[in-house]
Write a protein that holds these residues in place. Structure first.
Motif, PDB file in Angstrom:
ATOM      1  N   LYS A 236       0.965  -1.392  -0.064  1.00 19.30           N
ATOM      2  CA  LYS A 236       0.065  -0.105  -0.004  1.00 19.30           C
ATOM      3  C   LYS A 236       0.791   1.249  -0.066  1.00 19.30           C
ATOM      4  N   ALA A 237       1.999   1.166   0.799  1.00 19.03           N
ATOM      5  CA  ALA A 237       2.748   2.388   0.944  1.00 19.03           C
ATOM      6  C   ALA A 237       3.669   2.465  -0.438  1.00 19.03           C
ATOM      7  N   PHE A 238       4.044   1.636  -1.163  1.00 24.13           N
ATOM      8  CA  PHE A 238       4.616   1.778  -2.413  1.00 24.13           C
ATOM      9  C   PHE A 238       3.643   2.005  -3.678  1.00 24.13           C
ATOM     10  N   SER A 239       2.467   1.654  -3.374  1.00 27.48           N
ATOM     11  CA  SER A 239       1.567   1.890  -4.544  1.00 27.48           C
ATOM     12  C   SER A 239       1.259   3.332  -4.580  1.00 27.48           C
ATOM     13  N   THR A 240       1.390   4.033  -3.273  1.00 28.15           N
ATOM     14  CA  THR A 240       0.923   5.351  -3.199  1.00 28.15           C
ATOM     15  C   THR A 240       2.108   6.315  -4.115  1.00 28.15           C
ATOM     16  N   CYS A 241       3.327   5.583  -4.281  1.00 27.00           N
ATOM     17  CA  CYS A 241       4.342   6.349  -4.884  1.00 27.00           C
ATOM     18  C   CYS A 241       4.775   6.111  -6.310  1.00 27.00           C
ATOM     19  N   SER A 242       4.028   4.868  -6.630  1.00 28.84           N
ATOM     20  CA  SER A 242       4.360   4.189  -8.257  1.00 28.84           C
ATOM     21  C   SER A 242       4.198   5.207  -9.094  1.00 28.84           C
ATOM     22  N   SER A 243       2.976   5.979  -9.028  1.00 29.02           N
ATOM     23  CA  SER A 243       2.832   6.854 -10.195  1.00 29.02           C
ATOM     24  C   SER A 243       3.767   8.044 -10.150  1.00 29.02           C
ATOM     25  N   HIS A 244       4.192   8.592  -9.025  1.00 25.55           N
ATOM     26  CA  HIS A 244       5.046   9.550  -9.095  1.00 25.55           C
ATOM     27  C   HIS A 244       6.348   9.227  -9.485  1.00 25.55           C
ATOM     28  N   LEU A 245       6.747   7.916  -9.197  1.00 28.76           N
ATOM     29  CA  LEU A 245       8.005   7.212  -9.495  1.00 28.76           C
ATOM     30  C   LEU A 245       8.148   7.058 -11.160  1.00 28.76           C
ATOM     31  N   ALA A 246       7.088   6.646 -11.671  1.00 24.20           N
ATOM     32  CA  ALA A 246       6.885   6.492 -13.294  1.00 24.20           C
ATOM     33  C   ALA A 246       7.253   7.865 -13.601  1.00 24.20           C
ATOM     34  N   VAL A 247       6.733   9.025 -13.478  1.00 20.37           N
ATOM     35  CA  VAL A 247       6.632  10.332 -14.055  1.00 20.37           C
ATOM     36  C   VAL A 247       8.221  10.692 -13.962  1.00 20.37           C
ATOM     37  N   VAL A 248       8.745  10.577 -12.508  1.00 23.93           N
ATOM     38  CA  VAL A 248      10.007  10.957 -12.410  1.00 23.93           C
ATOM     39  C   VAL A 248      11.112  10.240 -13.537  1.00 23.93           C
ATOM     40  N   GLY A 249      10.711   9.046 -13.459  1.00 25.21           N
ATOM     41  CA  GLY A 249      11.730   8.260 -14.340  1.00 25.21           C
ATOM     42  C   GLY A 249      11.730   8.856 -15.843  1.00 25.21           C
ATOM     43  N   LEU A 250      10.411   8.904 -16.195  1.00 27.37           N
ATOM     44  CA  LEU A 250      10.091   9.463 -17.583  1.00 27.37           C
ATOM     45  C   LEU A 250      10.801  10.774 -17.861  1.00 27.37           C
ATOM     46  N   PHE A 251      10.529  11.692 -16.870  1.00 31.87           N
ATOM     47  CA  PHE A 251      10.934  13.311 -17.066  1.00 31.87           C
ATOM     48  C   PHE A 251      12.408  13.063 -17.136  1.00 31.87           C
ATOM     49  N   TYR A 252      13.113  12.653 -16.062  1.00 33.53           N
ATOM     50  CA  TYR A 252      14.569  12.888 -15.910  1.00 33.53           C
ATOM     51  C   TYR A 252      15.270  11.962 -16.798  1.00 33.53           C
ATOM     52  N   GLY A 253      14.832  10.900 -17.197  1.00 39.11           N
ATOM     53  CA  GLY A 253      15.364  10.136 -18.446  1.00 39.11           C
ATOM     54  C   GLY A 253      15.556  10.667 -19.685  1.00 39.11           C
ATOM     55  N   THR A 254      14.669  11.330 -20.181  1.00 40.88           N
ATOM     56  CA  THR A 254      14.625  12.239 -21.329  1.00 40.88           C
ATOM     57  C   THR A 254      15.667  13.526 -21.089  1.00 40.88           C
ATOM     58  N   ILE A 255      15.680  14.239 -20.006  1.00 38.70           N
ATOM     59  CA  ILE A 255      16.339  15.366 -19.749  1.00 38.70           C
ATOM     60  C   ILE A 255      17.919  14.781 -19.781  1.00 38.70           C
ATOM     61  N   ILE A 256      18.123  13.802 -18.910  1.00 38.83           N
ATOM     62  CA  ILE A 256      19.616  13.364 -19.061  1.00 38.83           C
ATOM     63  C   ILE A 256      20.186  12.846 -20.382  1.00 38.83           C
ATOM     64  N   SER A 257      19.414  12.247 -21.070  1.00 39.82           N
ATOM     65  CA  SER A 257      19.782  11.707 -22.337  1.00 39.82           C
ATOM     66  C   SER A 257      20.194  13.005 -23.406  1.00 39.82           C
ATOM     67  N   LEU A 258      19.141  13.990 -23.129  1.00 39.06           N
ATOM     68  CA  LEU A 258      19.281  15.392 -24.165  1.00 39.06           C
ATOM     69  C   LEU A 258      20.368  16.199 -23.583  1.00 39.06           C
ATOM     70  N   TYR A 259      20.405  16.550 -22.381  1.00 39.95           N
ATOM     71  CA  TYR A 259      21.477  17.706 -21.914  1.00 39.95           C
ATOM     72  C   TYR A 259      22.688  17.157 -21.101  1.00 39.95           C
ATOM     73  N   PHE A 260      22.748  15.967 -20.834  1.00 34.72           N
ATOM     74  CA  PHE A 260      23.831  15.295 -20.210  1.00 34.72           C
ATOM     75  C   PHE A 260      24.551  14.306 -20.900  1.00 34.72           C
ATOM     76  N   ASN A 261      24.333  14.412 -22.014  1.00 31.24           N
ATOM     77  CA  ASN A 261      25.046  13.512 -22.913  1.00 31.24           C
ATOM     78  C   ASN A 261      26.198  14.309 -23.895  1.00 31.24           C
ATOM     79  N   PRO A 262      27.540  13.812 -23.705  1.00 31.41           N
ATOM     80  CA  PRO A 262      28.435  14.502 -24.378  1.00 31.41           C
ATOM     81  C   PRO A 262      28.246  14.584 -25.913  1.00 31.41           C
ATOM     82  N   SER A 263      28.655  15.645 -26.484  1.00 29.60           N
ATOM     83  CA  SER A 263      28.474  16.039 -27.943  1.00 29.60           C
ATOM     84  C   SER A 263      29.414  14.973 -28.745  1.00 29.60           C
ATOM     85  N   SER A 264      30.304  14.350 -27.993  1.00 29.25           N
ATOM     86  CA  SER A 264      31.577  13.449 -28.779  1.00 29.25           C
ATOM     87  C   SER A 264      30.797  12.265 -28.873  1.00 29.25           C
ATOM     88  N   SER A 265      29.757  11.828 -27.996  1.00 31.35           N
ATOM     89  CA  SER A 265      29.258  10.543 -27.835  1.00 31.35           C
ATOM     90  C   SER A 265      28.746  10.107 -29.147  1.00 31.35           C
TER      91      SER A 265
END
Length: 315
Positions: A236-265
């Motif tokens: 029950k405790a984890f289920s109250t956080c699952s939606s928020h964790l999914a949004v956090v993962g989606l948001f930060y995953g794309t941000i990191i891949s876009l702005y913290f990916n070296p241009s030489s990669s």
């Protein structure tokens, strides 16, 4: 030298996601459908929370603000993409480009802060449930949202003013579907070191600090949940956080891949940049309402009430 042969640029050309006419038609329909889904979904979330007194709690107060920010975030870029396609134009004025950068910075940082505030809210609710009402007061919730907005606005103003002072060469083609800071810096004939330093330190700090806050909150939440003896209580405790964790993962995953990916990669290209940018500016704001409503019984009930009221009023 780079500084020679400069010319005044009054507008930029946004190349968009594709130059193929058939692909442009498909992308236009895709952007239109996603934008309508974003606006409708997030407005329904706001309406459901506003009309259901059971949802007048800090968690849903922050969620309604997140939905509002998501609508604004998507509206900063998508309507211009749709308008340019309808008008058969790729142009955006210099002032329009700076305006787009300003609001993109505001709503991106607001999204970031609200996700951190929501993580803190879950931490207090799970780790200090007896003190939740005394800690998460209406005044504190309002202060957190207003403070986040003020910091986001000042950060956006800083980057916009730094961009406005630059000179641009004759090349005014932006290989993107909106005015982003990084592609614009590449077109500038001026010294962009100050801009890059501010992006690295100020914008980086405003992205990393909330992310660290989220990580710390969930580490403490996990430790607290693991101390719960019953399996049902843990779930029950984890289920109250699952939606928020999914949004956090989606948001930060794309941000990191876009702005913290070296241009030489080798994985770094204009195509991958646009795909990542599309994810966090268009797709993520569209998915947030579905993630929160599908994983939350209270939201499902409130949405059913809103839809029932609408259907009954039309009959």
């Amino acid at each position: 030298m780079r500084g020679t042969n400069q010319s005044s640029v009054s507008e930029f050309l946004l190349l968009g996601l594709s130059r193929q006419p058939q692909q442009q038609q498909i992308l236009f329909l895709l952007f239109l459908i996603m934008y309508l889904a974003t606006v409708l979904g997030n407005l329904l979330i706001i309406l459901a929370i506003g009309t259901d007194s059971h949802l007048h709690t800090p968690m849903y107060f922050f969620l309604s603000n997140l939905s509002f920010v998501d609508v604004c975030f998507s509206s900063t870029t998508v309507p211009k993409v749709l308008a340019n396609h309808i008008l058969g134009s790729q142009a955006i004025s210099f002032s329009g480009c700076l305006t787009q950068i300003y609001f993109l910075c505001v709503f991106a940082v607001m999204d970031n802060f609200l996700l951190a505030v929501m993580a803190y809210d879950r931490y207090v609710a799970i780790c200090h449930p007896l003190h939740y009402t005394t800690k998460m007061t209406h005044q504190l919730c309002a202060l957190l949202v207003v403070g986040s907005s003020a910091v986001a606005s000042m950060n956006a103003l800083l980057h916009t003013l730094l961009m406005a002072r630059l000179s641009f060469c004759a090349d005014n083609v932006i290989p993107h579907f909106f005015c982003d800071i990084t592609p614009l810096l590449k077109l500038s004939c001026s010294d962009t070191h100050l801009n890059e330093l501010m992006i690295l330190f100020v914008a980086g700090l405003l992205m990393i600090a909330p992310f660290v806050c989220i990580l710390v909150s969930y580490v403490l939440i996990t430790c607290a949940v693991l101390r719960v003896s019953s399996t049902r209580g843990r779930w029950k405790a984890f289920s109250t956080c699952s939606s928020h964790l999914a949004v956090v993962g989606l948001f930060y995953g794309t941000i990191i891949s876009l702005y913290f990916n070296p241009s030489s990669s080798s994985s770094h290209s204009a195509g991958s940049d646009m795909a990542a940018a599309m994810m966090y500016t268009v797709v993520t704001p569209m998915l947030n309402p579905f993630i929160y409503s599908l994983r939350n019984k209270d939201m499902k009930g409130a949405l059913r009430k809103v839809l029932t009221m609408k259907f009954s009023s039309t009959q």
